[in-house]
Design a protein around this motif. Structure first.
Motif, PDB file in Angstrom:
ATOM      1  N   ARG A 179       0.813  -1.224   0.000  1.00 33.71           N
ATOM      2  CA  ARG A 179       0.000   0.000   0.000  1.00 33.71           C
ATOM      3  C   ARG A 179       0.846   1.273   0.000  1.00 33.71           C
ATOM      4  O   ARG A 179       0.308   2.383  -0.046  1.00 33.71           O
ATOM      5  N   GLY A 180       2.167   1.108   0.081  1.00 29.84           N
ATOM      6  CA  GLY A 180       3.049   2.263   0.013  1.00 29.84           C
ATOM      7  C   GLY A 180       3.018   3.130   1.250  1.00 29.84           C
ATOM      8  O   GLY A 180       3.164   4.362   1.159  1.00 29.84           O
ATOM      9  N   VAL A 181       2.846   2.500   2.413  1.00 27.53           N
ATOM     10  CA  VAL A 181       2.848   3.226   3.681  1.00 27.53           C
ATOM     11  C   VAL A 181       3.841   2.551   4.619  1.00 27.53           C
ATOM     12  O   VAL A 181       4.380   1.479   4.329  1.00 27.53           O
ATOM     13  N   SER A 182       4.067   3.178   5.762  1.00 26.84           N
ATOM     14  CA  SER A 182       5.008   2.612   6.724  1.00 26.84           C
ATOM     15  C   SER A 182       4.383   1.442   7.478  1.00 26.84           C
ATOM     16  O   SER A 182       3.160   1.313   7.576  1.00 26.84           O
ATOM     17  N   GLU A 183       5.246   0.594   8.034  1.00 22.60           N
ATOM     18  CA  GLU A 183       4.765  -0.496   8.866  1.00 22.60           C
ATOM     19  C   GLU A 183       4.054   0.041  10.106  1.00 22.60           C
ATOM     20  O   GLU A 183       3.080  -0.556  10.583  1.00 22.60           O
ATOM     21  N   GLU A 184       4.523   1.169  10.609  1.00 25.42           N
ATOM     22  CA  GLU A 184       3.881   1.783  11.775  1.00 25.42           C
ATOM     23  C   GLU A 184       2.448   2.208  11.443  1.00 25.42           C
ATOM     24  O   GLU A 184       1.535   2.042  12.260  1.00 25.42           O
ATOM     25  N   GLU A 185       2.253   2.733  10.239  1.00 24.71           N
ATOM     26  CA  GLU A 185       0.912   3.153   9.836  1.00 24.71           C
ATOM     27  C   GLU A 185      -0.020   1.951   9.666  1.00 24.71           C
ATOM     28  O   GLU A 185      -1.189   2.000  10.073  1.00 24.71           O
ATOM     29  N   ILE A 186       0.490   0.884   9.076  1.00 27.22           N
ATOM     30  CA  ILE A 186      -0.334  -0.324   8.931  1.00 27.22           C
ATOM     31  C   ILE A 186      -0.690  -0.891  10.302  1.00 27.22           C
ATOM     32  O   ILE A 186      -1.842  -1.307  10.537  1.00 27.22           O
ATOM     33  N   ALA A 187       0.257  -0.899  11.228  1.00 25.68           N
ATOM     34  CA  ALA A 187      -0.031  -1.390  12.580  1.00 25.68           C
ATOM     35  C   ALA A 187      -1.106  -0.531  13.236  1.00 25.68           C
ATOM     36  O   ALA A 187      -2.061  -1.051  13.837  1.00 25.68           O
ATOM     37  N   ARG A 188      -0.969   0.777  13.107  1.00 28.59           N
ATOM     38  CA  ARG A 188      -1.952   1.684  13.711  1.00 28.59           C
ATOM     39  C   ARG A 188      -3.322   1.489  13.094  1.00 28.59           C
ATOM     40  O   ARG A 188      -4.326   1.364  13.807  1.00 28.59           O
ATOM     41  N   GLN A 189      -3.373   1.447  11.760  1.00 32.89           N
ATOM     42  CA  GLN A 189      -4.667   1.379  11.084  1.00 32.89           C
ATOM     43  C   GLN A 189      -5.361   0.044  11.313  1.00 32.89           C
ATOM     44  O   GLN A 189      -6.562   0.000  11.613  1.00 32.89           O
ATOM     45  N   THR A 190      -4.633  -1.061  11.165  1.00 31.31           N
ATOM     46  CA  THR A 190      -5.282  -2.365  11.333  1.00 31.31           C
ATOM     47  C   THR A 190      -5.706  -2.596  12.772  1.00 31.31           C
ATOM     48  O   THR A 190      -6.720  -3.253  13.024  1.00 31.31           O
ATOM     49  N   THR A 191      -4.956  -2.056  13.718  1.00 28.56           N
ATOM     50  CA  THR A 191      -5.350  -2.191  15.119  1.00 28.56           C
ATOM     51  C   THR A 191      -6.590  -1.363  15.414  1.00 28.56           C
ATOM     52  O   THR A 191      -7.517  -1.823  16.100  1.00 28.56           O
ATOM     53  N   GLU A 192      -6.640  -0.158  14.890  1.00 27.63           N
ATOM     54  CA  GLU A 192      -7.835   0.664  15.055  1.00 27.63           C
ATOM     55  C   GLU A 192      -9.047  -0.018  14.420  1.00 27.63           C
ATOM     56  O   GLU A 192     -10.150  -0.043  14.997  1.00 27.63           O
ATOM     57  N   ASN A 193      -8.853  -0.586  13.241  1.00 28.44           N
ATOM     58  CA  ASN A 193      -9.941  -1.295  12.575  1.00 28.44           C
ATOM     59  C   ASN A 193     -10.408  -2.488  13.404  1.00 28.44           C
ATOM     60  O   ASN A 193     -11.606  -2.770  13.493  1.00 28.44           O
ATOM     61  N   PHE A 194      -9.439  -3.196  13.993  1.00 24.82           N
ATOM     62  CA  PHE A 194      -9.779  -4.347  14.826  1.00 24.82           C
ATOM     63  C   PHE A 194     -10.686  -3.934  15.975  1.00 24.82           C
ATOM     64  O   PHE A 194     -11.729  -4.550  16.218  1.00 24.82           O
TER      65      PHE A 194
END
Length: 268
Positions: A234-249
């Protein structure tokens, strides 16, 4: 912080080492895990693990492979079992036409019963769908027309049309180690294009270990490997994916307390 939204810690692959497994997950940044029920008649084994470990929650439901042997279990029973504070999801239920281990009518019947339980409890339905895109989309559209229910397409390996149907109907989509496989270009293309606020990550452990562990036993710690590929895709940082997927969870699995996330934020 990452969350393994789908694993099977009750499976014998992990006997005798669950505490070490959970410790490895936490060391990899995976703070929470949901261990998924595949036999309602064996739910007590799943629940016992969730009760033993603070980091682990669970679901209640019947996998489509077992829909024939657990046919006729009513939504009332699922709803009652879901009252336990550690039960945060319904399923996994769905359609699997690849293995066809249960009659297809039994799979569809079971899926509809689980949808009713999800609708009544407000807990997310964990959907298993393999080689059944058209029938799955039709059932989801029909059932959503009867009344909304939260759900996610777990371990996504289906076509783009089913993913878009799911998004249209308000579902979430979870990606496993399949995302990392060399021949999964189509899955990565889908993962790249879906809305950021509908994405989750998982292992489906002990199955589907991501690259470079493919072919070996999977475990929750490897959620981080799939998350890294999702970030790259997705062209984003691993930190952003961790934040977003955790928020989604937490948005989807709304019964899970958020204090773990809050504690992590304060500590950082």
């Amino acid at each position: 912080m990452l969350v393994d939204s789908h694993c099977h810690l009750d499976f014998p692959d992990f006997d005798g080492e669950r505490a070490d497994l959970i410790a490895r997950a936490k060391a990899a940044g995976v703070e929470l895990m949901v261990t998924i029920c595949t036999h309602i008649r064996k739910f007590d084994q799943v629940l016992a693990i969730a009760e033993e470990y603070p980091e682990v929650y669970c679901s209640v439901g019947t996998h489509p492979h077992n829909a024939g042997t657990e046919r006729g279990i009513p939504a009332d029973e699922i709803v009652q079992l879901a009252n336990h504070p550690k039960v945060v999801a319904i399923g996994e239920a769905g359609l699997d036409y690849f293995y066809d281990k249960a009659p297809r009518d039994a799979q569809a019947e079971g899926l509809r019963i689980h949808i009713e339980a999800a609708r009544r409890t407000g807990l997310p339905l964990v959907i298993h769908s393999r080689d059944a895109d058209d029938d799955m989309a039709a059932i989801l559209r029909e059932e959503m027309g009867k009344g909304a229910f939260p759900a996610l397409l777990h371990c996504f390996s289906s076509g783009r049309d089913l993913a878009l149907t799911g998004i249209e109907l308000g579902l979430y989509v979870s990606f496993s180690g399949i995302l990392t496989f060399k021949r999964s270009e189509e899955i990565r293309d889908i993962a790249r294009d879906l809305p950021a606020d509908r994405l989750l990550v998982e292992t489906d452990a002990p199955y589907l270990a991501p690259q470079p562990r493919r072919g070996k036993r999977n475990e929750p710690a490897y959620t981080a490997m799939t998350a890294a590929v999702l970030a790259e895709t997705r062209g984003v940082s691993e930190e952003e994916i961790a934040r977003q997927t955790t928020e989604n969870f937490f948005r989807l699995f709304s019964k899970v307390p958020r204090q773990n996330q809050q504690t992590k934020a304060i500590a950082s």
